[in-house]
Write a protein that holds these residues in place. Structure first.
Motif, PDB file in Angstrom:
ATOM      1  N   ARG A  22       0.854  -1.210   0.000  1.00  0.00           N
ATOM      2  CA  ARG A  22       0.000   0.000   0.000  1.00  0.00           C
ATOM      3  C   ARG A  22       0.880   1.247   0.000  1.00  0.00           C
ATOM      4  O   ARG A  22       0.599   2.217  -0.699  1.00  0.00           O
ATOM      5  N   TYR A  23       1.967   1.179   0.775  1.00  0.00           N
ATOM      6  CA  TYR A  23       2.906   2.307   0.837  1.00  0.00           C
ATOM      7  C   TYR A  23       3.487   2.576  -0.555  1.00  0.00           C
ATOM      8  O   TYR A  23       3.550   3.722  -1.006  1.00  0.00           O
ATOM      9  N   CYS A  24       3.895   1.498  -1.234  1.00  0.00           N
ATOM     10  CA  CYS A  24       4.461   1.651  -2.591  1.00  0.00           C
ATOM     11  C   CYS A  24       3.436   2.312  -3.507  1.00  0.00           C
ATOM     12  O   CYS A  24       3.773   3.219  -4.279  1.00  0.00           O
ATOM     13  N   ASN A  25       2.189   1.847  -3.420  1.00  0.00           N
ATOM     14  CA  ASN A  25       1.140   2.418  -4.275  1.00  0.00           C
ATOM     15  C   ASN A  25       0.948   3.905  -3.988  1.00  0.00           C
ATOM     16  O   ASN A  25       0.877   4.721  -4.905  1.00  0.00           O
ATOM     17  N   GLN A  26       0.909   4.240  -2.676  1.00  0.00           N
ATOM     18  CA  GLN A  26       0.705   5.657  -2.306  1.00  0.00           C
ATOM     19  C   GLN A  26       1.857   6.534  -2.785  1.00  0.00           C
ATOM     20  O   GLN A  26       1.666   7.651  -3.232  1.00  0.00           O
ATOM     21  N   GLN A  27       3.081   5.992  -2.669  1.00  0.00           N
ATOM     22  CA  GLN A  27       4.277   6.787  -3.002  1.00  0.00           C
ATOM     23  C   GLN A  27       4.658   6.681  -4.487  1.00  0.00           C
ATOM     24  O   GLN A  27       5.699   7.188  -4.892  1.00  0.00           O
TER      25      GLN A  27
END
Ligand SMILES: Cc1cc2nc3c(=O)[nH]c(=O)nc-3n(C[C@H](O)[C@H](O)[C@H](O)COP(=O)(O)OP(=O)(O)OC[C@H]3O[C@@H](n4cnc5c(N)ncnc54)[C@H](O)[C@@H]3O)c2cc1C
Length: 314
Positions: A22-27
């Protein structure tokens, strides 16, 4: 081998993995998934906008009635030890087979007559095309297994674990398998080191089976020692065999008298024509150059370009 990544992570639970994705997607970070890294070649110039995620710390081995749940990071060779504990021969082929179960499921890793697709019953995965990232499962009959092939190679799925059916066998002792796992965890950052892998699993197998080590286990030890699998770093067999030709790629390279050919710090193993070894700080470019040299020679002599088994991660 390869350059130093800007972002690297090795989650210990599926929850941590989901959070990371999720972090990768957000960033807007790209990501790539791998296991122990024994069948991949990392670029000498890694993508600075990419998270390199190893699942080798996803280590869970749960004994249930008639089945085991085994998470993606568990080394396949652990199955051979668990098999010995319940006196099953079904998992012996995984003895000294480098790599994680998740990758073994993805690649349908095999040795002699045994293959991973034959010992699992259900696979758990995250579908990266689904925004909610919930764990889903698929029965093995739908995984389209073939020689070094599976459905997982065509899907944006991350394998998180699998059920292994052990119906008809005695119950595996959870404390016993956990104590092996605890010793394995002591390897810490060396889980991708082939020599340490060999020392650990060969030692544990001897401890469990000597003086009555099964013949097939002894044969595996002899084969891997004879071909010097754990002396230098390598990705194992570099190319998939082309069964239409009737000879393994190793035999073709041998016939072309290319064993021992070098490129920078890399070399075609003098013991196995389908293994490219790192003898002296090889770069990924050195290995890829050897890949080209072999492909060209095979094309010239036999009229086909061998398909690499090793995945190149940019
Ligand atoms: C000395 C040596 C001997 C070998 N002998 C054999 C052999 O006899 N038989 C054989 O079949 N192989 C052999 N191999 C190759 C290797 O053991 C297998 O390919 C193994 O499956 C790789 O596991 P890994 O964790 O290192 O995978 P990695 O190299 O980390 O990854 C391999 C591929 O799997 C994908 N992948 C990894 N984990 C997941 C996951 N959880 N979900 C989705 N995709 C994933 C990666 O994206 C990558 O494309 C050998 C390798 C070496 C170095």
């Amino acid at each position: 081998m390869g350059g130093n990544a800007e972002y690297f992570a090795s989650p210990q639970t599926v929850g941590e993995l989901v959070e990371l994705l999720r972090y990768c997607n957000q960033q807007h970070l790209e990501y790539t998934i791998f296991g122990i890294g024994s069948n991949v070649l990392f670029s000498d110039y890694p993508n600075a906008n990419k998270m390199y995620i190893s699942l080798k710390e996803l280590l869970q081995f749960e004994v249930k009635e008639n089945r085991w749940f085994v998470s993606a990071g568990i080394p396949m060779a652990m199955l051979a030890l668990a098999g010995e504990l319940i006196q099953s021969e079904d998992f012996q082929f995984t003895h000294l087979l480098p790599g994680s179960l998740g990758a073994g499921i993805y690649m349908n890793a095999k040795y002699y007559q045994g293959q991973i697709g034959d010992v699992i019953s259900r696979v758990y995965y995250l579908d990266m095309a689904e925004p909610n990232l919930e764990v889903q499962c698929i029965p093995v009959e739908e995984c389209q297994y073939g020689y070094k092939r599976s459905l997982f190679q065509d899907k944006p799925w991350i394998i998180v674990g699998a059920d292994i059916s052990v119906e008809g066998y005695p119950l595996l002792s959870q404390p016993e398998i956990e104590s092996i796992l605890e010793r394995y965890m002591l390897m810490k950052d060396n889980k991708s080191n082939l020599m340490q892998f060999y020392t650990f699993f060969s030692g544990e197998m001897k401890r469990l089976t000597q003086p009555n080590t099964p013949t097939f286990i002894q044969e595996i030890e002899e084969y891997r020692a004879k071909n010097k699998h754990f002396v230098h770093h390598s990705c194992g067999s570099y190319f998939k065999n082309n069964y239409d030709i009737g000879k393994s790629i190793g035999a073709l390279v041998d016939h072309l008298q290319m064993k021992g050919t070098g490129s920078g710090g890399a070399m075609i193993s003098p013991h196995h024509g389908n293994m490219l070894i790192n003898v002296n700080d090889a770069t990924s470019e050195d290995i890829i150059h050897l890949q080209m040299v072999i492909s060209e020679a095979i094309f010239k002599e036999y009229g086909f370009i061998p398909e690499p088994e090793v995945q190149i991660i940019k």
